[in-house]
Design a protein around this motif. Structure first.
Motif, short mmCIF file in Angstrom:
data_model
loop_
_atom_site.label_atom_id
_atom_site.label_comp_id
_atom_site.label_asym_id
_atom_site.label_seq_id
_atom_site.Cartn_x
_atom_site.Cartn_y
_atom_site.Cartn_z
N TRP A 172 11.25 36.50 10.08
CA TRP A 172 10.53 37.65 9.53
C TRP A 172 11.41 38.88 9.65
O TRP A 172 11.83 39.25 10.75
CB TRP A 172 9.22 37.85 10.29
CG TRP A 172 8.39 39.02 9.81
CD1 TRP A 172 8.39 40.29 10.31
CD2 TRP A 172 7.48 39.03 8.72
NE1 TRP A 172 7.52 41.08 9.62
CE2 TRP A 172 6.93 40.33 8.62
CE3 TRP A 172 7.05 38.07 7.80
CZ2 TRP A 172 6.00 40.69 7.67
CZ3 TRP A 172 6.12 38.43 6.85
CH2 TRP A 172 5.59 39.73 6.79
N LYS A 210 4.56 42.90 11.76
CA LYS A 210 3.78 41.68 11.53
C LYS A 210 2.29 41.98 11.60
O LYS A 210 1.82 42.62 12.55
CB LYS A 210 4.12 40.63 12.59
CG LYS A 210 5.50 40.00 12.43
CD LYS A 210 5.75 38.99 13.56
CE LYS A 210 7.09 38.29 13.38
NZ LYS A 210 7.36 37.33 14.47
N THR A 211 1.55 41.52 10.61
CA THR A 211 0.09 41.56 10.65
C THR A 211 -0.42 40.20 10.20
O THR A 211 0.31 39.44 9.53
CB THR A 211 -0.48 42.64 9.71
OG1 THR A 211 -0.18 42.28 8.35
CG2 THR A 211 0.10 44.01 10.01
N GLY A 269 -2.64 39.47 7.95
CA GLY A 269 -2.72 39.37 6.49
C GLY A 269 -1.36 39.13 5.85
O GLY A 269 -1.22 38.25 4.99
N LYS A 270 -0.36 39.89 6.29
CA LYS A 270 0.98 39.74 5.74
C LYS A 270 1.55 38.35 6.01
O LYS A 270 2.14 37.71 5.13
CB LYS A 270 1.92 40.78 6.35
CG LYS A 270 1.75 42.19 5.82
CD LYS A 270 2.78 43.09 6.51
CE LYS A 270 2.58 44.54 6.14
NZ LYS A 270 3.54 45.41 6.85
N LEU A 271 1.37 37.89 7.25
CA LEU A 271 1.95 36.61 7.62
C LEU A 271 1.24 35.43 6.95
O LEU A 271 1.88 34.44 6.60
CB LEU A 271 1.93 36.44 9.15
CG LEU A 271 3.04 37.21 9.87
CD1 LEU A 271 2.88 37.10 11.37
CD2 LEU A 271 4.41 36.70 9.47
N LYS A 272 -0.06 35.55 6.77
CA LYS A 272 -0.77 34.48 6.06
C LYS A 272 -0.25 34.36 4.62
O LYS A 272 0.02 33.26 4.14
CB LYS A 272 -2.28 34.77 6.05
CG LYS A 272 -2.99 34.31 7.32
CD LYS A 272 -4.36 34.95 7.48
CE LYS A 272 -5.27 34.66 6.32
NZ LYS A 272 -6.58 35.32 6.46
N ALA A 273 -0.07 35.51 3.95
CA ALA A 273 0.44 35.50 2.59
C ALA A 273 1.87 34.96 2.55
O ALA A 273 2.23 34.18 1.65
CB ALA A 273 0.40 36.92 2.02
N TYR A 274 2.64 35.34 3.54
CA TYR A 274 4.05 34.91 3.62
C TYR A 274 4.13 33.39 3.82
O TYR A 274 4.91 32.70 3.15
CB TYR A 274 4.72 35.65 4.77
CG TYR A 274 6.12 35.20 5.10
CD1 TYR A 274 7.20 35.57 4.31
CD2 TYR A 274 6.36 34.40 6.22
CE1 TYR A 274 8.49 35.16 4.61
CE2 TYR A 274 7.65 33.99 6.54
CZ TYR A 274 8.71 34.37 5.73
OH TYR A 274 9.98 33.96 6.04
N GLU A 314 10.05 43.73 5.58
CA GLU A 314 8.63 43.38 5.43
C GLU A 314 7.69 44.29 6.23
O GLU A 314 6.49 44.30 5.98
CB GLU A 314 8.41 41.93 5.89
CG GLU A 314 9.31 40.89 5.22
CD GLU A 314 8.95 40.68 3.75
OE1 GLU A 314 7.87 41.13 3.34
OE2 GLU A 314 9.76 40.08 3.03
N GLU A 356 11.62 42.56 9.78
CA GLU A 356 10.75 43.73 9.94
C GLU A 356 11.23 44.93 9.12
O GLU A 356 10.41 45.73 8.67
CB GLU A 356 10.66 44.11 11.43
CG GLU A 356 9.83 43.14 12.25
CD GLU A 356 9.34 43.75 13.56
OE1 GLU A 356 9.70 44.90 13.85
OE2 GLU A 356 8.59 43.06 14.27
#
Length: 297
Positions: A141, A149-150, A152-157, A146, A143
């Protein structure tokens, strides 16, 4: 060790006893002046009350030998400055609810609700920590690109990575891809579940806080004159108690500072100093001997 000086002094019985003495005397002073405050409404003797009660505070604290006259006057002056508007209001309008803030009502009447809110806040902190641990499992990841880390962001990623594997079914997938798919799916599920849990508890907290705000508002409307009076008297005493604590803590810090300075000055023992001196004299003698200024023959 120097780091132990503060703790040692704070635990010293003579220090604790001196602080207790001041607390007892302050309570005695308060019990003496409280009846006068109770009869403020309609009286026009506020400034004589001020002068007399400051004099009484000096008389009761000075003999303890710690705070001088100016420091005691400072304690009283700060207290008076905080409360003179309250006192003037009581003299002219009586025990007005307007002098009571929501925090006072909350602390006095809703301790169980405060406990429930504290528990929910602790639970949120715990879940956030658990979620962050899961998010840390995503190592690739950037930073800078992107951002932080959140969930929502990580789920989409991760879902994007899953899609990019290009595998429509296990039958068409190689063994390595299947393992990677399982890993990504598991990670997405765990992030999703923990994020949902966090949102649920946050919603509980928001609802509980709104309920408490409503209870406080309702309680304010139904406060009796006696309850208002008790709340304000508690407020008045707590403020003078805080001022005394402030000055006592300043005195305690001075004592700690004195001992810390002594530590810095005398931490090297006399024997160590003598040893260092002897070693330096020996080096000097050897140097002088090499130069021919000193001979042991």
């Amino acid at each position: 060790h120097k780091s132990q000086i503060k703790e040692t002094i704070e635990k010293t019985e003579s220090i604790k006893s001196k602080i207790s003495e001041h607390k007892e005397k302050l309570t005695h002073w308060w019990e003496e002046i409280k009846p006068q405050i109770v009869t403020f409404y309609g009286n026009n003797n506020l400034w004589s009350f001020r002068d007399n009660t400051m004099k009484q505070l000096k008389e009761i604290l000075l003999p303890l030998g710690l705070l001088d006259e100016f420091k005691i006057a400072g304690i009283f002056a700060n207290w008076w400055e905080d409360l003179k508007y309250d006192f003037k209001t009581i003299v002219s309008a009586g025990w007005s609810k307007s002098l009571i803030d929501d925090e006072m009502i909350k602390q006095k009447f809703f301790s169980s609700e405060i406990g429930e809110i504290d528990e929910l806040e602790s639970k949120i902190a715990e879940i956030e920590s658990e979620l962050n641990e899961i998010l840390e499992e995503v190592e690739d990841w950037d930073e800078e690109e992107e951002g932080n880390k959140t969930a929502g962001k990580l789920k989409a990623y991760l879902e994007k990575n899953l899609k990019e594997l290009g595998v429509m079914s296990y039958e068409l997938a190689v063994e390595g891809s299947i393992k990677e798919i399982e890993k990504l799916k598991d990670l997405i599920t765990r992030i999703d579940n923990k994020d949902k849990e966090l949102k649920k508890v946050r919603k509980e907290l928001t609802n509980k806080e709104k309920e408490l705000e409503k209870k406080i508002s309702n309680k304010r409307e139904t406060l009796t004159e006696q309850e208002t009076k008790e709340l304000l008297l508690e407020k008045f005493f707590n403020l003078i108690d805080e001022q005394l604590n402030k000055y006592l803590n300043a005195e305690k810090k001075e004592v700690i500072k004195i001992f810390e300075n002594l530590w810095d000055k005398y931490k090297v023992s006399l024997n160590e100093l003598k040893q260092l001196r002897d070693e330096e004299i020996k080096k000097l003698d050897e140097f002088l001997e090499k130069l021919g200024y000193l001979s042991y023959e």
